[in-house]
Design a protein around this motif. Sequence first.
Motif, PDB file in Angstrom:
ATOM      1  N   LEU A 196       0.476  -0.879   0.098  1.00 23.34           N
ATOM      2  CA  LEU A 196      -0.387   0.194  -0.031  1.00 23.34           C
ATOM      3  C   LEU A 196       0.945   1.124  -0.060  1.00 23.34           C
ATOM      4  N   SER A 197       1.550   1.086   1.135  1.00 21.29           N
ATOM      5  CA  SER A 197       2.488   2.683   0.923  1.00 21.29           C
ATOM      6  C   SER A 197       3.582   3.094  -1.190  1.00 21.29           C
ATOM      7  N   SER A 198       4.048   1.459  -0.821  1.00 18.09           N
ATOM      8  CA  SER A 198       3.886   1.502  -2.692  1.00 18.09           C
ATOM      9  C   SER A 198       3.338   2.131  -3.654  1.00 18.09           C
ATOM     10  N   VAL A 199       2.493   1.326  -3.729  1.00 22.32           N
ATOM     11  CA  VAL A 199       1.003   2.244  -4.780  1.00 22.32           C
ATOM     12  C   VAL A 199       0.547   3.512  -4.491  1.00 22.32           C
ATOM     13  N   SER A 200       0.880   4.029  -2.966  1.00 23.13           N
ATOM     14  CA  SER A 200       0.832   5.085  -1.615  1.00 23.13           C
ATOM     15  C   SER A 200       2.080   6.760  -3.228  1.00 23.13           C
ATOM     16  N   THR A 201       3.122   6.400  -3.411  1.00 26.55           N
ATOM     17  CA  THR A 201       3.939   6.851  -4.208  1.00 26.55           C
ATOM     18  C   THR A 201       3.879   6.291  -5.567  1.00 26.55           C
ATOM     19  N   PHE A 202       3.320   5.699  -5.604  1.00 33.22           N
ATOM     20  CA  PHE A 202       3.210   5.584  -7.347  1.00 33.22           C
ATOM     21  C   PHE A 202       2.343   5.974  -7.321  1.00 33.22           C
ATOM     22  N   ALA A 203       1.138   6.840  -6.646  1.00 30.24           N
ATOM     23  CA  ALA A 203       0.343   7.677  -7.216  1.00 30.24           C
ATOM     24  C   ALA A 203       0.728   8.703  -6.612  1.00 30.24           C
ATOM     25  N   VAL A 204       1.273   9.135  -5.984  1.00 30.70           N
ATOM     26  CA  VAL A 204       2.039  10.650  -5.634  1.00 30.70           C
ATOM     27  C   VAL A 204       2.593  11.022  -7.104  1.00 30.70           C
ATOM     28  N   ALA A 205       3.568   9.939  -8.126  1.00 26.22           N
ATOM     29  CA  ALA A 205       4.268  10.247  -8.998  1.00 26.22           C
ATOM     30  C   ALA A 205       3.733  10.114 -10.196  1.00 26.22           C
ATOM     31  N   GLN A 206       3.051   8.988  -9.961  1.00 26.21           N
ATOM     32  CA  GLN A 206       1.678   9.328 -11.494  1.00 26.21           C
ATOM     33  C   GLN A 206       0.782  10.595 -10.881  1.00 26.21           C
ATOM     34  N   GLU A 207       0.400  11.494  -9.794  1.00 25.31           N
ATOM     35  CA  GLU A 207      -0.246  12.274 -10.335  1.00 25.31           C
ATOM     36  C   GLU A 207       0.600  13.740 -10.886  1.00 25.31           C
ATOM     37  N   GLY A 208       1.760  13.956 -10.327  1.00 26.83           N
ATOM     38  CA  GLY A 208       2.572  14.309 -11.062  1.00 26.83           C
ATOM     39  C   GLY A 208       2.808  14.170 -12.347  1.00 26.83           C
ATOM     40  N   GLU A 209       3.037  13.194 -12.963  1.00 27.64           N
ATOM     41  CA  GLU A 209       3.112  12.753 -14.155  1.00 27.64           C
ATOM     42  C   GLU A 209       1.938  13.371 -15.227  1.00 27.64           C
ATOM     43  N   ALA A 210       1.040  13.032 -14.960  1.00 32.54           N
ATOM     44  CA  ALA A 210      -0.259  13.604 -14.730  1.00 32.54           C
ATOM     45  C   ALA A 210      -0.263  15.003 -15.591  1.00 32.54           C
ATOM     46  N   GLN A 211      -0.127  15.675 -13.974  1.00 34.07           N
ATOM     47  CA  GLN A 211       0.609  17.413 -14.127  1.00 34.07           C
ATOM     48  C   GLN A 211       1.167  17.419 -15.875  1.00 34.07           C
ATOM     49  N   GLN A 212       2.482  17.240 -15.369  1.00 34.40           N
ATOM     50  CA  GLN A 212       2.770  16.995 -16.669  1.00 34.40           C
ATOM     51  C   GLN A 212       3.014  17.122 -17.672  1.00 34.40           C
ATOM     52  N   ARG A 213       1.927  15.987 -18.084  1.00 39.67           N
ATOM     53  CA  ARG A 213       1.105  15.936 -19.252  1.00 39.67           C
ATOM     54  C   ARG A 213       0.241  16.505 -20.025  1.00 39.67           C
ATOM     55  N   PHE A 214      -0.330  17.231 -18.926  1.00 38.29           N
ATOM     56  CA  PHE A 214      -0.992  18.717 -18.712  1.00 38.29           C
ATOM     57  C   PHE A 214      -0.772  19.477 -19.601  1.00 38.29           C
ATOM     58  N   ASN A 215       0.289  19.786 -19.169  1.00 37.76           N
ATOM     59  CA  ASN A 215       1.195  21.308 -19.542  1.00 37.76           C
ATOM     60  C   ASN A 215       2.072  20.890 -21.201  1.00 37.76           C
ATOM     61  N   MET A 216       1.966  19.401 -21.036  1.00 36.91           N
ATOM     62  CA  MET A 216       2.391  19.440 -22.233  1.00 36.91           C
ATOM     63  C   MET A 216       1.166  19.397 -23.952  1.00 36.91           C
ATOM     64  N   LEU A 217       0.082  19.401 -22.966  1.00 41.84           N
ATOM     65  CA  LEU A 217      -0.716  19.410 -23.888  1.00 41.84           C
ATOM     66  C   LEU A 217      -1.130  20.969 -23.724  1.00 41.84           C
ATOM     67  N   ALA A 218      -1.023  21.227 -22.694  1.00 41.50           N
ATOM     68  CA  ALA A 218      -1.196  23.089 -23.280  1.00 41.50           C
ATOM     69  C   ALA A 218       0.145  23.565 -23.795  1.00 41.50           C
ATOM     70  N   ALA A 219       0.707  23.137 -23.844  1.00 48.18           N
ATOM     71  CA  ALA A 219       1.508  23.461 -24.778  1.00 48.18           C
ATOM     72  C   ALA A 219       1.708  22.956 -26.113  1.00 48.18           C
ATOM     73  N   ALA A 220       0.593  21.890 -26.654  1.00 48.24           N
ATOM     74  CA  ALA A 220       0.879  21.664 -28.077  1.00 48.24           C
ATOM     75  C   ALA A 220      -0.471  22.254 -28.465  1.00 48.24           C
ATOM     76  N   ALA A 221      -1.059  22.554 -27.708  1.00 45.83           N
ATOM     77  CA  ALA A 221      -2.661  23.504 -27.822  1.00 45.83           C
ATOM     78  C   ALA A 221      -2.139  24.876 -27.821  1.00 45.83           C
ATOM     79  N   ALA A 222      -1.222  25.390 -27.695  1.00 39.96           N
ATOM     80  CA  ALA A 222      -1.182  26.786 -28.003  1.00 39.96           C
ATOM     81  C   ALA A 222      -0.165  26.899 -29.244  1.00 39.96           C
ATOM     82  N   ALA A 223       0.810  25.491 -28.849  1.00 45.21           N
ATOM     83  CA  ALA A 223       1.530  25.923 -30.488  1.00 45.21           C
ATOM     84  C   ALA A 223       0.513  26.055 -31.506  1.00 45.21           C
ATOM     85  N   GLY A 224      -0.435  25.220 -31.445  1.00 42.97           N
ATOM     86  CA  GLY A 224      -1.591  24.977 -32.673  1.00 42.97           C
ATOM     87  C   GLY A 224      -2.030  26.060 -33.050  1.00 42.97           C
ATOM     88  N   LEU A 225      -2.416  26.753 -31.903  1.00 39.89           N
ATOM     89  CA  LEU A 225      -3.238  27.957 -32.247  1.00 39.89           C
ATOM     90  C   LEU A 225      -2.514  28.975 -32.684  1.00 39.89           C
TER      91      LEU A 225
END
Length: 302
Positions: A196-225
């Motif tokens: 459970l502790s390992s999964v919790s750590t993975f969840a935090v990392a996944q949340e950070g990865e999701a935020q980074q992915r969102f930032n990349m998508l936002a950059a893609a949208a900005a570039a596209g426009l």
Amino acid sequence: MDLRVLAGDPEDPNLGAQVTVSVSGESLDGHAVPFVRVTKEEARRILVGHARTDGERLDVVVRAVWSENGGWHRESWGGGDVSELLRHPAHRIPDGSAKPEIISKAVAEGSRNTVADLRGLRYEMERQVADLLAQRRNTALRLVMAQLVELSIAFSRARDQARDALREVKAPGVVRHCEAMDVELGEEITRLQMLLSSVSTFAVAQEGEAQQRFNMLAAAAAAGLGLPALILSLYGADKYLPFAGDTAWRALAPIAGALTLAAGIILWRMPGRTTVKHYLAALGLIAGLIGVLLVAGLLAPG
């Protein structure tokens, strides 16, 4: 109900004993032994409770039940037939003063044997976590964490039953099985908590990865426009409008090239494994933007 318990499956007439079995959800006073079982039905259940016998009657109390249906979770106990759960372990039980102790020992042994089934459930959860880490399945991480917590509670309740029996029951055979349950379930609980502790750590990392992915998508949208607007503002679009003949591709080719380059860089830098689905989505986005520009150019006043 009258049942022949501990006679194996198929039933051996030379084994087991004929007793009156009662099943309830109320606690028993006196010297009770652990009753922990995992059902073999399609939607498995973990039953945790205790049992007591005088040799002619076997009282079984189910204190808590966890169901696999929809992910491991606690459910209310509405009563049920436990005859299948009392067939094993098969024992020779002679009549006499030792009969209650032998039945109690056999029931406790069955609970100790169930620890292997509980260990198998923990292995299954580890496999689910491994599949999530390798992105082989899309199970919600929150559901996996909830199941780990529920199983940890179930294992702890089963361990409590063994510890209660150690304080009350003095029969050597029962004590030996309860001590083994205490130790083995303690190890399983520790492993579940580590998982459970390992999964919790993975969840935090996944949340950070999701935020980074969102930032990349936002950059893609900005570039596209932004890139099409920048190109058209620098070179002007009046001489290409309205689109006719070869003016369309000459106007849109630089824009399409810039968008493709931006999308390629973003996909290359995106965290996690980039799949075919991501590339198709990028191509669809580029085609959509070019299509909007094309339609707008065709509809522009000459």
